[in-house]
Design an enzyme around this catalytic site. Structure first.
Site, PDB file in Angstrom:
ATOM      1  N   PRO A 146       3.819   4.226  -7.768  1.00 15.08           N
ATOM      2  CA  PRO A 146       4.948   3.423  -7.319  1.00 15.08           C
ATOM      3  C   PRO A 146       4.591   2.225  -6.435  1.00 15.08           C
ATOM      4  CG  PRO A 146       5.430   5.750  -7.057  1.00 15.08           C
ATOM      5  CD  PRO A 146       4.006   5.648  -7.523  1.00 15.08           C
ATOM      6  N   ASN A 147       5.248   1.130  -6.735  1.00 15.02           N
ATOM      7  CA  ASN A 147       5.224  -0.117  -5.958  1.00 15.02           C
ATOM      8  C   ASN A 147       3.954  -0.941  -6.127  1.00 15.02           C
ATOM      9  OD1 ASN A 147       7.857   0.123  -4.661  1.00 15.02           O
ATOM     10  ND2 ASN A 147       6.953   1.881  -3.604  1.00 15.02           N
ATOM     11  N   ARG A 166       3.513  -8.918  -1.775  1.00 14.50           N
ATOM     12  CA  ARG A 166       4.000  -8.489  -0.463  1.00 14.50           C
ATOM     13  C   ARG A 166       2.838  -7.867   0.304  1.00 14.50           C
ATOM     14  NH1 ARG A 166       9.516  -7.430  -0.246  1.00 14.50           N
ATOM     15  NH2 ARG A 166       9.118  -7.313   1.983  1.00 14.50           N
ATOM     16  N   TYR A 171      -2.837  -5.192   1.523  1.00 11.23           N
ATOM     17  CA  TYR A 171      -3.274  -4.980   0.136  1.00 11.23           C
ATOM     18  C   TYR A 171      -3.947  -6.196  -0.508  1.00 11.23           C
ATOM     19  CZ  TYR A 171      -0.365  -0.831   0.654  1.00 11.23           C
ATOM     20  OH  TYR A 171       0.175   0.357   1.097  1.00 11.23           O
ATOM     21  N   ASN A 201      -4.665   5.640  -8.871  1.00 10.23           N
ATOM     22  CA  ASN A 201      -4.117   5.304  -7.564  1.00 10.23           C
ATOM     23  C   ASN A 201      -2.667   5.781  -7.595  1.00 10.23           C
ATOM     24  OD1 ASN A 201      -3.069   4.329  -5.228  1.00 10.23           O
ATOM     25  ND2 ASN A 201      -3.917   2.261  -5.437  1.00 10.23           N
ATOM     26  N   ALA A 231       2.172   6.255  -3.134  1.00  8.06           N
ATOM     27  CA  ALA A 231       2.827   7.198  -2.208  1.00  8.06           C
ATOM     28  C   ALA A 231       2.838   8.627  -2.750  1.00  8.06           C
ATOM     29  CB  ALA A 231       4.249   6.727  -1.922  1.00  8.06           C
ATOM     30  N   HIS A 288       0.572  11.525  -1.444  1.00 13.43           N
ATOM     31  CA  HIS A 288       0.858  12.320  -0.237  1.00 13.43           C
ATOM     32  C   HIS A 288       1.993  13.312  -0.440  1.00 13.43           C
ATOM     33  CE1 HIS A 288      -1.549   9.006   1.149  1.00 13.43           C
ATOM     34  NE2 HIS A 288      -0.586   8.138   0.915  1.00 13.43           N
ATOM     35  N   ASP A 318      -0.955  19.078 -10.297  1.00 14.12           N
ATOM     36  CA  ASP A 318      -0.957  20.085 -11.362  1.00 14.12           C
ATOM     37  C   ASP A 318      -1.336  19.471 -12.708  1.00 14.12           C
ATOM     38  OD1 ASP A 318      -0.257  22.110  -9.630  1.00 14.12           O
ATOM     39  OD2 ASP A 318       1.870  22.118 -10.160  1.00 14.12           O
ATOM     40  N   GLU A 326      -9.991   9.286  -7.515  1.00 20.10           N
ATOM     41  CA  GLU A 326      -8.798   8.879  -6.759  1.00 20.10           C
ATOM     42  C   GLU A 326      -9.148   7.615  -5.984  1.00 20.10           C
ATOM     43  OE1 GLU A 326      -7.551  11.849  -3.948  1.00 20.10           O
ATOM     44  OE2 GLU A 326      -6.250  10.439  -2.864  1.00 20.10           O
ATOM     45  N   HIS A 359      -7.750   4.325  -3.467  1.00 20.12           N
ATOM     46  CA  HIS A 359      -6.759   3.648  -2.618  1.00 20.12           C
ATOM     47  C   HIS A 359      -7.310   2.296  -2.210  1.00 20.12           C
ATOM     48  CE1 HIS A 359      -4.453   7.249  -2.574  1.00 20.12           C
ATOM     49  NE2 HIS A 359      -5.565   7.910  -2.318  1.00 20.12           N
ATOM     50  N   ILE A 360      -6.469   1.312  -2.307  1.00 20.75           N
ATOM     51  CA  ILE A 360      -6.871  -0.049  -1.947  1.00 20.75           C
ATOM     52  C   ILE A 360      -7.132  -0.129  -0.444  1.00 20.75           C
ATOM     53  CG2 ILE A 360      -6.075  -2.455  -1.872  1.00 20.75           C
ATOM     54  CD1 ILE A 360      -4.291  -1.642  -4.374  1.00 20.75           C
ATOM     55  N   SER A 361      -6.224   0.447   0.329  1.00 24.43           N
ATOM     56  CA  SER A 361      -6.346   0.392   1.790  1.00 24.43           C
ATOM     57  C   SER A 361      -7.141   1.600   2.289  1.00 24.43           C
ATOM     58  CB  SER A 361      -4.950   0.375   2.423  1.00 24.43           C
ATOM     59  OG  SER A 361      -4.259   1.580   2.123  1.00 24.43           O
ATOM     60  N   ARG A 401      -4.686   4.472   8.786  1.00 23.69           N
ATOM     61  CA  ARG A 401      -3.251   4.152   8.777  1.00 23.69           C
ATOM     62  C   ARG A 401      -2.440   5.343   9.310  1.00 23.69           C
ATOM     63  NH1 ARG A 401      -1.583   1.525   3.231  1.00 23.69           N
ATOM     64  NH2 ARG A 401       0.174   0.882   4.541  1.00 23.69           N
ATOM     65  N   ARG A 450      -0.464   9.417   5.715  1.00 20.92           N
ATOM     66  CA  ARG A 450      -1.323   8.959   4.601  1.00 20.92           C
ATOM     67  C   ARG A 450      -2.682   9.663   4.607  1.00 20.92           C
ATOM     68  NH1 ARG A 450       1.537   4.412   2.688  1.00 20.92           N
ATOM     69  NH2 ARG A 450       2.637   3.347   4.370  1.00 20.92           N
TER      70      ARG A 450
HETATM   71  O1  CA2 Z   1      -3.947   1.943  -0.400  1.00 13.22           O
HETATM   72  C1  CA2 Z   1      -3.452   2.318  -1.468  1.00 13.22           C
HETATM   73  O2  CA2 Z   1      -3.852   1.976  -2.570  1.00 13.22           O
HETATM   74  C2  CA2 Z   1      -2.211   3.223  -1.436  1.00 13.22           C
HETATM   75  O3  CA2 Z   1      -2.324   4.172  -2.488  1.00 13.22           O
HETATM   76  C3  CA2 Z   1      -1.019   2.299  -1.670  1.00 13.22           C
HETATM   77  C4  CA2 Z   1       0.327   3.001  -1.535  1.00 13.22           C
HETATM   78  C5  CA2 Z   1       0.413   3.799  -0.249  1.00 13.22           C
HETATM   79  O4  CA2 Z   1       1.615   4.549  -0.229  1.00 13.22           O
HETATM   80  C6  CA2 Z   1      -0.760   4.744  -0.096  1.00 13.22           C
HETATM   81  O5  CA2 Z   1      -0.647   5.411   1.135  1.00 13.22           O
HETATM   82  C7  CA2 Z   1      -2.069   3.974  -0.129  1.00 13.22           C
HETATM   83  C8  CA2 Z   1       1.453   1.958  -1.549  1.00 13.22           C
HETATM   84  C9  CA2 Z   1       1.468   1.095  -2.755  1.00 13.22           C
HETATM   85  C10 CA2 Z   1       2.466   0.010  -2.533  1.00 13.22           C
HETATM   86  O6  CA2 Z   1       1.857  -1.195  -2.879  1.00 13.22           O
HETATM   87  C11 CA2 Z   1       2.390  -2.336  -2.405  1.00 13.22           C
HETATM   88  C12 CA2 Z   1       1.666  -3.475  -2.659  1.00 13.22           C
HETATM   89  C13 CA2 Z   1       2.138  -4.672  -2.193  1.00 13.22           C
HETATM   90  C14 CA2 Z   1       3.333  -4.733  -1.483  1.00 13.22           C
HETATM   91  C15 CA2 Z   1       4.054  -3.589  -1.237  1.00 13.22           C
HETATM   92  C16 CA2 Z   1       3.574  -2.371  -1.711  1.00 13.22           C
END
Ligand code: CA2
Length: 145
Positions: free
Chosen positions: A11-12, A19, A24, A75, A78, A81, A88, A99, A101-103, A108, A112
């Protein structure tokens, strides 16, 4: 026939580059897909690169990878978590799972720091920015030998 890798995004992540660039970065998910597709060619891998905002869709895609993909890079965003369902589904997949994660999630918020998916993942990456996708693809090629 080239081995198939599925890169699945939760998601997202469609908002990547649009954003929160301080978290990110400025690279879009389309940019990431383009870079990974080029690299997959060099590594002799085939690639399916997908993003969804829906948990059930992600579960379906993990299930569909069975018998089709040699490995999964995921990836879960959200859902990392929160989702036992994604865990499963991954547990029913036989190949290597990375797995990603960008960040750097451990620097954080506390929520997370726990990942359901890590229980299944053969490797976990966090904090490499969007460059992590290409690093993960190289590692996947190494895992597959
Ligand atoms: O760091 C990551 O890749 C995450 O998987 C990104 C998720 C976050 O919930 C994880 O804790 C860490 C969020 C993805 C949302 O991506 C956005 C990118 C740009 C602007 C807003 C959201």
């Amino acid at each position: 026939m080239a081995r198939m890798i599925h890169i699945l995004n939760g998601p997202n992540l469609n908002l990547l580059g649009q954003r929160e660039p301080e978290v990110y970065g400025h690279t879009t998910l389309n940019d990431v897909e383009r870079g990974c597709t080029a690299l997959a060619g060099e590594l002799g891998l085939e690639l399916r690169f997908l993003q969804t905002n829906h948990e059930g869709q992600l579960v379906d895609w993990v299930q569909e990878a069975r018998g089709v993909a040699a490995g999964i890079i995921i990836n879960p965003a959200a859902l990392t978590h929160t989702s036992v369902a994604v865990l499963d589904a991954l547990n029913a997949f036989d190949g290597p799972v990375i797995e990603l994660h960008i960040s750097q999630v451990h620097r954080r918020e506390a929520f997370r720091h726990h990942s359901y998916v890590s229980q299944r993942a053969d490797a976990v990456m966090a904090g490499f920015g969007t460059h992590g996708y290409e690093l993960a693809l190289r590692q996947m090629a190494y895992f597959l030998g």
